[in-house]
Design a protein around this motif. Sequence first.
Motif, PDB file in Angstrom:
ATOM      1  N   GLU A 156       0.827  -1.200   0.000  1.00 27.70           N
ATOM      2  CA  GLU A 156       0.000   0.000   0.000  1.00 27.70           C
ATOM      3  C   GLU A 156       0.865   1.256   0.000  1.00 27.70           C
ATOM      4  OE1 GLU A 156      -3.754   1.873   2.523  1.00 27.70           O
ATOM      5  OE2 GLU A 156      -2.635   0.146   3.274  1.00 27.70           O
ATOM      6  N   ILE A 157       1.970   1.204   0.727  1.00 26.28           N
ATOM      7  CA  ILE A 157       2.876   2.343   0.762  1.00 26.28           C
ATOM      8  C   ILE A 157       3.527   2.559  -0.591  1.00 26.28           C
ATOM      9  CG2 ILE A 157       5.000   3.238   1.803  1.00 26.28           C
ATOM     10  CD1 ILE A 157       4.285   1.668   4.331  1.00 26.28           C
ATOM     11  N   GLU A 158       3.870   1.439  -1.245  1.00 30.09           N
ATOM     12  CA  GLU A 158       4.586   1.529  -2.513  1.00 30.09           C
ATOM     13  C   GLU A 158       3.656   1.453  -3.723  1.00 30.09           C
ATOM     14  OE1 GLU A 158       7.388  -1.605  -2.410  1.00 30.09           O
ATOM     15  OE2 GLU A 158       8.596  -0.737  -0.803  1.00 30.09           O
ATOM     16  N   LYS A 159       2.369   1.526  -3.455  1.00 31.21           N
ATOM     17  CA  LYS A 159       1.390   1.301  -4.503  1.00 31.21           C
ATOM     18  C   LYS A 159       1.570   2.221  -5.706  1.00 31.21           C
ATOM     19  CE  LYS A 159      -3.580   1.288  -5.186  1.00 31.21           C
ATOM     20  NZ  LYS A 159      -4.878   1.508  -4.519  1.00 31.21           N
ATOM     21  N   TYR A 160       1.838   3.501  -5.443  1.00 32.41           N
ATOM     22  CA  TYR A 160       1.928   4.467  -6.523  1.00 32.41           C
ATOM     23  C   TYR A 160       3.380   4.866  -6.846  1.00 32.41           C
ATOM     24  CZ  TYR A 160      -3.046   4.904  -5.553  1.00 32.41           C
ATOM     25  OH  TYR A 160      -4.380   4.642  -5.354  1.00 32.41           O
ATOM     26  N   THR A 161       4.326   4.052  -6.433  1.00 32.93           N
ATOM     27  CA  THR A 161       5.724   4.387  -6.670  1.00 32.93           C
ATOM     28  C   THR A 161       6.356   3.555  -7.778  1.00 32.93           C
ATOM     29  OG1 THR A 161       6.468   2.848  -4.969  1.00 32.93           O
ATOM     30  CG2 THR A 161       6.032   5.121  -4.272  1.00 32.93           C
ATOM     31  N   PHE A 162       5.553   2.778  -8.491  1.00 28.13           N
ATOM     32  CA  PHE A 162       6.096   1.981  -9.579  1.00 28.13           C
ATOM     33  C   PHE A 162       6.552   2.898 -10.708  1.00 28.13           C
ATOM     34  CE2 PHE A 162       3.090  -1.402  -7.962  1.00 28.13           C
ATOM     35  CZ  PHE A 162       4.096  -2.155  -7.384  1.00 28.13           C
ATOM     36  N   SER A 163       7.716   2.625 -11.213  1.00 32.23           N
ATOM     37  CA  SER A 163       8.230   3.396 -12.341  1.00 32.23           C
ATOM     38  C   SER A 163       7.625   2.881 -13.636  1.00 32.23           C
ATOM     39  CB  SER A 163       9.756   3.280 -12.399  1.00 32.23           C
ATOM     40  OG  SER A 163      10.130   1.947 -12.725  1.00 32.23           O
ATOM     41  N   PRO A 164       7.682   3.667 -14.722  1.00 34.34           N
ATOM     42  CA  PRO A 164       7.181   3.185 -16.015  1.00 34.34           C
ATOM     43  C   PRO A 164       7.844   1.883 -16.455  1.00 34.34           C
ATOM     44  CG  PRO A 164       7.519   5.554 -16.085  1.00 34.34           C
ATOM     45  CD  PRO A 164       8.087   5.087 -14.767  1.00 34.34           C
ATOM     46  N   ALA A 165       9.123   1.751 -16.165  1.00 34.17           N
ATOM     47  CA  ALA A 165       9.835   0.519 -16.541  1.00 34.17           C
ATOM     48  C   ALA A 165       9.281  -0.686 -15.788  1.00 34.17           C
ATOM     49  CB  ALA A 165      11.333   0.667 -16.265  1.00 34.17           C
ATOM     50  N   GLN A 166       8.974  -0.491 -14.484  1.00 30.38           N
ATOM     51  CA  GLN A 166       8.421  -1.590 -13.688  1.00 30.38           C
ATOM     52  C   GLN A 166       7.034  -1.978 -14.189  1.00 30.38           C
ATOM     53  OE1 GLN A 166       8.901   0.369  -9.867  1.00 30.38           O
ATOM     54  NE2 GLN A 166      10.455  -1.130  -9.248  1.00 30.38           N
ATOM     55  N   TRP A 167       6.234  -0.973 -14.532  1.00 34.27           N
ATOM     56  CA  TRP A 167       4.912  -1.266 -15.091  1.00 34.27           C
ATOM     57  C   TRP A 167       5.037  -1.999 -16.422  1.00 34.27           C
ATOM     58  CZ3 TRP A 167       0.608  -1.613 -12.703  1.00 34.27           C
ATOM     59  CH2 TRP A 167       0.309  -0.795 -11.616  1.00 34.27           C
ATOM     60  N   ILE A 169       7.483  -3.946 -17.376  1.00 42.40           N
ATOM     61  CA  ILE A 169       7.903  -5.323 -17.104  1.00 42.40           C
ATOM     62  C   ILE A 169       6.724  -6.154 -16.616  1.00 42.40           C
ATOM     63  CG2 ILE A 169       9.317  -6.778 -15.600  1.00 42.40           C
ATOM     64  CD1 ILE A 169      11.432  -4.552 -15.665  1.00 42.40           C
ATOM     65  N   PHE A 170       5.940  -5.579 -15.693  1.00 43.65           N
ATOM     66  CA  PHE A 170       4.782  -6.297 -15.145  1.00 43.65           C
ATOM     67  C   PHE A 170       3.776  -6.632 -16.248  1.00 43.65           C
ATOM     68  CE2 PHE A 170       0.413  -6.009 -13.513  1.00 43.65           C
ATOM     69  CZ  PHE A 170       0.422  -7.080 -12.631  1.00 43.65           C
ATOM     70  N   ILE A 171       3.447  -5.643 -17.080  1.00 37.48           N
ATOM     71  CA  ILE A 171       2.486  -5.864 -18.161  1.00 37.48           C
ATOM     72  C   ILE A 171       3.031  -6.874 -19.171  1.00 37.48           C
ATOM     73  CG2 ILE A 171       1.315  -4.770 -20.113  1.00 37.48           C
ATOM     74  CD1 ILE A 171       1.167  -2.214 -18.416  1.00 37.48           C
ATOM     75  N   GLY A 172       4.327  -6.767 -19.463  1.00 41.33           N
ATOM     76  CA  GLY A 172       4.941  -7.707 -20.396  1.00 41.33           C
ATOM     77  C   GLY A 172       4.881  -9.136 -19.898  1.00 41.33           C
ATOM     78  N   VAL A 173       5.156  -9.322 -18.598  1.00 42.12           N
ATOM     79  CA  VAL A 173       5.101 -10.669 -18.015  1.00 42.12           C
ATOM     80  C   VAL A 173       3.679 -11.213 -18.077  1.00 42.12           C
ATOM     81  CG1 VAL A 173       5.330 -11.986 -15.876  1.00 42.12           C
ATOM     82  CG2 VAL A 173       7.107 -10.355 -16.532  1.00 42.12           C
ATOM     83  N   MET A 174       2.680 -10.368 -17.756  1.00 43.75           N
ATOM     84  CA  MET A 174       1.284 -10.796 -17.789  1.00 43.75           C
ATOM     85  C   MET A 174       0.856 -11.172 -19.211  1.00 43.75           C
ATOM     86  SD  MET A 174       0.055 -10.881 -14.744  1.00 43.75           S
ATOM     87  CE  MET A 174       1.684 -11.498 -14.294  1.00 43.75           C
ATOM     88  N   VAL A 175       1.319 -10.381 -20.182  1.00 41.80           N
ATOM     89  CA  VAL A 175       0.982 -10.679 -21.574  1.00 41.80           C
ATOM     90  C   VAL A 175       1.592 -12.014 -22.007  1.00 41.80           C
ATOM     91  CG1 VAL A 175       1.344  -9.960 -23.968  1.00 41.80           C
ATOM     92  CG2 VAL A 175       0.649  -8.279 -22.266  1.00 41.80           C
ATOM     93  N   LEU A 176       2.844 -12.253 -21.613  1.00 47.27           N
ATOM     94  CA  LEU A 176       3.495 -13.521 -21.949  1.00 47.27           C
ATOM     95  C   LEU A 176       2.782 -14.702 -21.313  1.00 47.27           C
ATOM     96  CD1 LEU A 176       7.295 -12.585 -21.719  1.00 47.27           C
ATOM     97  CD2 LEU A 176       5.964 -13.082 -23.776  1.00 47.27           C
TER      98      LEU A 176
END
Length: 212
Positions: A156-167, A169-176
């Motif tokens: 919850e503390i880090e919820k809005y601290t994701f960088s564009p690169a992290q997002w 990577i996350f979206i890419g992994v989910m798509v794969l």
Amino acid sequence: MDELELLKKDWQRQEDNYPRLSYDQIYNMIWKKSSSIVKWIFVISIIEFLFWSVITLFLADKDYWLELDRLHLKEFTIISYIISYGITFFFIYKFYRNYIKISATDNVSSLMENILNTRKTVKYYIAFVLISTAIVFLIVTYFTFYYHALNTEVAEIEKYTFSPAQWAIFIGVMVLILILVLGIIWLFYRLIYGILLRRLNKNYRELKKLEM
């Protein structure tokens, strides 16, 4: 060489010492084979439906529903079950109707049309499974990620601290993962229904030759 090929060769023989099979005999052989294939498509669809229903009932215990409720997915899951079962019942009914129509067919043109309709129904069914799986996967992934983060103190503390690169990577992994899941499902259905569809397509080509 299967029985149909042998019958075709007999039908085409011109020698006097061999009986020549009639057009109707060749047609009846193709008709029987096509009817049997469509019957198996109908039977397999029922077996598949019962299998996944048993799996769902086995997994859907109290903890399962509590977890879905915690992730705000309980209502969505119930609605998706209702829609999925309803559409699946519709396709099973269509498979049954295709079988009945082919069983009552008495001419080449009608049999060819019914074969094409059966192939279309199977393809639409597979497309429905793939599309619905993708939609459910994306929605469940979003709700799981969002509400798990909301209920986790550190997240919850880090919820809005994701960088564009992290997002990314996350979206890419989910798509794969989604592509892998859909690929496995596609291969599963291609193995089950693909063999029957290829045989049905072969019968269709044989019928076209008879009409020439």
